[in-house]
Design a protein around this motif. Structure first.
Motif, PDB file in Angstrom:
ATOM      1  N   LEU A 193       0.824  -1.205   0.000  1.00 57.37           N
ATOM      2  CA  LEU A 193       0.000   0.000   0.000  1.00 57.37           C
ATOM      3  C   LEU A 193       0.856   1.252   0.000  1.00 57.37           C
ATOM      4  CD1 LEU A 193      -2.761   1.440   0.308  1.00 57.37           C
ATOM      5  CD2 LEU A 193      -2.499   1.173   2.781  1.00 57.37           C
ATOM      6  N   ARG A 194       1.912   1.252   0.807  1.00 56.72           N
ATOM      7  CA  ARG A 194       2.759   2.445   0.876  1.00 56.72           C
ATOM      8  C   ARG A 194       3.468   2.706  -0.447  1.00 56.72           C
ATOM      9  NH1 ARG A 194       5.550   3.593   6.650  1.00 56.72           N
ATOM     10  NH2 ARG A 194       6.090   5.442   5.440  1.00 56.72           N
ATOM     11  N   TRP A 195       3.839   1.646  -1.158  1.00 57.99           N
ATOM     12  CA  TRP A 195       4.452   1.880  -2.460  1.00 57.99           C
ATOM     13  C   TRP A 195       3.441   2.473  -3.431  1.00 57.99           C
ATOM     14  CZ3 TRP A 195       3.633   0.138  -7.462  1.00 57.99           C
ATOM     15  CH2 TRP A 195       4.597   0.552  -8.392  1.00 57.99           C
ATOM     16  N   LEU A 196       2.226   1.947  -3.432  1.00 61.29           N
ATOM     17  CA  LEU A 196       1.195   2.498  -4.310  1.00 61.29           C
ATOM     18  C   LEU A 196       0.972   3.969  -4.014  1.00 61.29           C
ATOM     19  CD1 LEU A 196      -1.471  -0.363  -4.334  1.00 61.29           C
ATOM     20  CD2 LEU A 196      -0.212   0.501  -6.314  1.00 61.29           C
ATOM     21  N   GLU A 197       0.887   4.322  -2.739  1.00 62.65           N
ATOM     22  CA  GLU A 197       0.659   5.719  -2.374  1.00 62.65           C
ATOM     23  C   GLU A 197       1.856   6.590  -2.716  1.00 62.65           C
ATOM     24  OE1 GLU A 197      -2.524   5.217   1.277  1.00 62.65           O
ATOM     25  OE2 GLU A 197      -0.383   5.253   1.742  1.00 62.65           O
ATOM     26  N   SER A 198       3.059   6.027  -2.668  1.00 63.13           N
ATOM     27  CA  SER A 198       4.244   6.820  -3.010  1.00 63.13           C
ATOM     28  C   SER A 198       4.298   7.134  -4.493  1.00 63.13           C
ATOM     29  CB  SER A 198       5.516   6.073  -2.589  1.00 63.13           C
ATOM     30  OG  SER A 198       5.797   4.994  -3.468  1.00 63.13           O
ATOM     31  N   THR A 199       3.757   6.257  -5.334  1.00 64.17           N
ATOM     32  CA  THR A 199       3.775   6.516  -6.771  1.00 64.17           C
ATOM     33  C   THR A 199       2.751   7.558  -7.171  1.00 64.17           C
ATOM     34  OG1 THR A 199       2.169   4.769  -7.198  1.00 64.17           O
ATOM     35  CG2 THR A 199       4.480   4.148  -7.253  1.00 64.17           C
ATOM     36  N   ASP A 200       1.742   7.759  -6.345  1.00 66.36           N
ATOM     37  CA  ASP A 200       0.658   8.690  -6.657  1.00 66.36           C
ATOM     38  C   ASP A 200       0.428   9.617  -5.469  1.00 66.36           C
ATOM     39  OD1 ASP A 200      -2.708   8.263  -7.972  1.00 66.36           O
ATOM     40  OD2 ASP A 200      -1.167   9.727  -8.396  1.00 66.36           O
ATOM     41  N   ALA A 201       1.533  10.095  -4.865  1.00 61.48           N
ATOM     42  CA  ALA A 201       1.440  10.820  -3.598  1.00 61.48           C
ATOM     43  C   ALA A 201       0.653  12.113  -3.720  1.00 61.48           C
ATOM     44  CB  ALA A 201       2.849  11.123  -3.075  1.00 61.48           C
ATOM     45  N   ALA A 202       0.672  12.723  -4.896  1.00 53.35           N
ATOM     46  CA  ALA A 202      -0.002  14.019  -5.047  1.00 53.35           C
ATOM     47  C   ALA A 202      -1.471  13.881  -5.393  1.00 53.35           C
ATOM     48  CB  ALA A 202       0.699  14.849  -6.128  1.00 53.35           C
ATOM     49  N   ALA A 203      -1.946  12.642  -5.611  1.00 52.28           N
ATOM     50  CA  ALA A 203      -3.328  12.454  -6.044  1.00 52.28           C
ATOM     51  C   ALA A 203      -4.275  12.524  -4.865  1.00 52.28           C
ATOM     52  CB  ALA A 203      -3.478  11.108  -6.765  1.00 52.28           C
ATOM     53  N   ALA A 204      -5.436  13.145  -5.071  1.00 44.33           N
ATOM     54  CA  ALA A 204      -6.444  13.236  -4.007  1.00 44.33           C
ATOM     55  C   ALA A 204      -7.130  11.910  -3.780  1.00 44.33           C
ATOM     56  CB  ALA A 204      -7.484  14.299  -4.369  1.00 44.33           C
ATOM     57  N   SER A 205      -6.873  10.927  -4.663  1.00 43.02           N
ATOM     58  CA  SER A 205      -7.556   9.642  -4.537  1.00 43.02           C
ATOM     59  C   SER A 205      -7.137   8.897  -3.288  1.00 43.02           C
ATOM     60  CB  SER A 205      -7.271   8.782  -5.765  1.00 43.02           C
ATOM     61  OG  SER A 205      -5.884   8.543  -5.886  1.00 43.02           O
TER      62      SER A 205
END
Length: 518
Positions: free
Chosen positions: A425-437
């Protein structure tokens, strides 16, 4: 008879009496005045009746014109908002509510503007009062100052700070938070349907949806309109398509719409065209992603120093390796990756296959090699998945490798798998850190090398990242789902410190429990 004539003859004195003449004249004048008064009363009464009648006629004319105007407005509104179904009629009460909503919004904006103006005028008074009360050791608001409570958005449940809000359905909203329940896009006040929080154009589809597979209206049954809906993509489809052989993408789980051609992989899995666009098809294509995941772990102070191969394989090869590793808890989920610790022969995909007839991949080139080592011999991942999904699986398996290489053995099965899910999960969030999703409070990785800028992702890839995050958080399986929830609670308790979380997992695993086989 002389005396009789003398007795009845009129007196000359009586004719010449002036008082009688005046009396008669007065009687005549009185009679004329009375008649004049009666005439005047009749005239005034007639005038009053005429005035009242004129008012009545004018009022009726006004009411008639007003009724015609309202009828015309109702007809025009009905033309704009008409639904094809015969039983969908205009709700007069809801029309009044809509009108009241607009008026309330205008009134709110006017009052808000007055409040701001009054606030600016009273600023000097407030400062003076505060200084005087501070000298007394107290604080008191000016009598002219009103303390306004913060406005809270009914959508995101956060304060409306910029003053830009809309009022609908009895609540205040950020304009971006007032979204349609069907398409999930913002709604303008003049686009709201009469029947609820929908665009007018979306309400009809919500009421009688179209199947995303056969592109036809879902047929009604005796119990009403029955359909299935994907929990994330919100696509509605006829229940029969779950069992009639309709292709389902092995990545995003969406069904194949009629008229489109999903790609069939060599191991009989289906892949939609959008997932195919960013798919990783062979071991060589995964090399850069392997290095990126290692950098990601370095940034979290969880370095994986040992070198071992990362191989992309077909489903059959992955199932064979799973059997040789004697892993027996994957039966409830689809296996897409595995961290090997046993020496064995592995057949991997060497070169990207070609798309042949009927959108089936052909000419796949494989190679077989022996993998061996002490603690970790290799990581295997099923080929053909999009880069985002492949990276998430690799981050999950890399955490298994870190634990094994650093001597973390005999951990509770659900806690170890839950920890690996947290890393994915943390890797997924790091790739899209600026997304409001990403609505998680989990902080992204500390290194910039693991972050791909938002502009680098297509709209579908951003949505796919949301889907993968949703799958992790909403999973209710007894090992991966419940394990993630338990580890996430431990992580929050440790203020997102992974080292502290790992220590607590080791303590919790000392009790007798099933042990992970990686």
């Amino acid at each position: 008879m002389g005396w009789l004539s003398c007795f009845f003859s009129p007196s000359t004195d009586e004719k010449d009496d002036p008082s009688e003449e005046h009396y008669k004249t007065a009687i005549k004048l009185s009679r004329h005045e009375k008649e004049d008064g009666i005439v005047r009363q009749k005239i005034e009464k007639a005038e009053q009746v005429a005035i009242e009648r004129a008012k009545e006629i004018s009022l009726k004319q006004f009411e008639k014109e007003e009724a015609e105007r309202r009828l015309q407005e109702s007809k025009e509104a009905g033309k704009r908002e008409k639904v094809e179904d015969d039983d969908d009629q205009v709700d007069d009460e809801q029309t009044q509510i809509d009108r009241a909503t607009k008026e309330s919004l205008k009134l709110f904006q006017i009052e808000e503007e007055k409040r701001r103006l009054e606030k600016s005028k009273e600023e000097g008074k407030r400062k003076q009062v505060e200084e005087e009360e501070d000298d007394k050791g107290q604080f008191k608001h000016s009598k002219d100052k009103e303390v306004a409570l913060p406005s809270i958005c009914n959508g995101c449940i956060s304060e409306i700070k910029d003053g830009l809000s809309v009022k609908a359905f009895g609540d205040l909203w950020h304009p971006r938070c007032l979204c349609c329940l069907h398409c999930h896009k913002p709604i303008a006040l003049d686009e709201i349907a009469r029947k609820g929080r929908f665009h007018r154009s979306c309400y009809k589809e919500h009421r009688h949806p179209t199947c995303c597979v056969c592109q036809k209206k879902i047929p009604p049954t005796e119990e009403g309109i029955k359909y299935n809906e994907h929990p994330f993509w919100k696509e509605k489809y006829c229940p029969c398509h779950d069992s009639d052989g309709t292709a389902k993408c092995c990545s995003c789980e969406r069904l194949e719409p009629r008229g489109t051609n999903f790609v069939m992989l060599s191991d009989d899995r289906w892949l939609c065209l959008q997932c195919m666009g960013s798919s990783v098809m062979d071991t060589y294509e995964c090399h850069d992603l392997h290095l990126e995941i290692r950098d990601f772990f370095d940034g979290l102070f969880l370095p994986v120093d040992k070198e071992f191969p990362l191989l992309l394989v077909e489903k059959q090869a992955l199932n064979k390796a799973e059997q040789e590793e004697k892993i027996d808890y994957h039966h409830a989920v689809v296996t897409r990756g595995i961290c090997l610790s046993e020496e064995q022969n592995v057949t991997s995909v060497k070169e990207r296959p070609e798309v042949g007839p009927d959108n089936k991949l052909i000419n796949i080139v494989t190679e077989t090699q022996m993998v061996s080592g002490c603690e970790v011999t290799a990581i295997l991942i099923i080929y053909g998945l999009p880069r985002l999904l492949t990276g998430y699986i690799l981050a999950h398996e890399m955490m298994h490798a870190y634990l094994r290489l650093n001597g973390y053995k005999n951990l509770k099965l659900e806690l170890e798998e839950g920890l690996c899910q947290v890393l994915g999960l943390r890797w997924l969030e790091s790739t899209d850190a600026a997304a409001a999703s990403s609505s998680s409070n989990t902080p992204p990785a500390a290194t910039e090398s693991t972050s791909k800028k938002l502009d680098g992702w297509s709209d579908f890839e951003k949505k796919l990242a949301e889907f993968c995050i949703h799958q992790i958080k909403e999973d209710d399986s007894p090992v991966y789902g419940l394990g993630f929830q338990q580890v996430h609670e431990i992580l929050v308790t440790n203020h997102y410190n992974l080292k502290g979380t790992l220590k607590d997992i080791v303590k919790a695993s000392k009790s007798t429990a099933p042990v992970s086989k990686f």
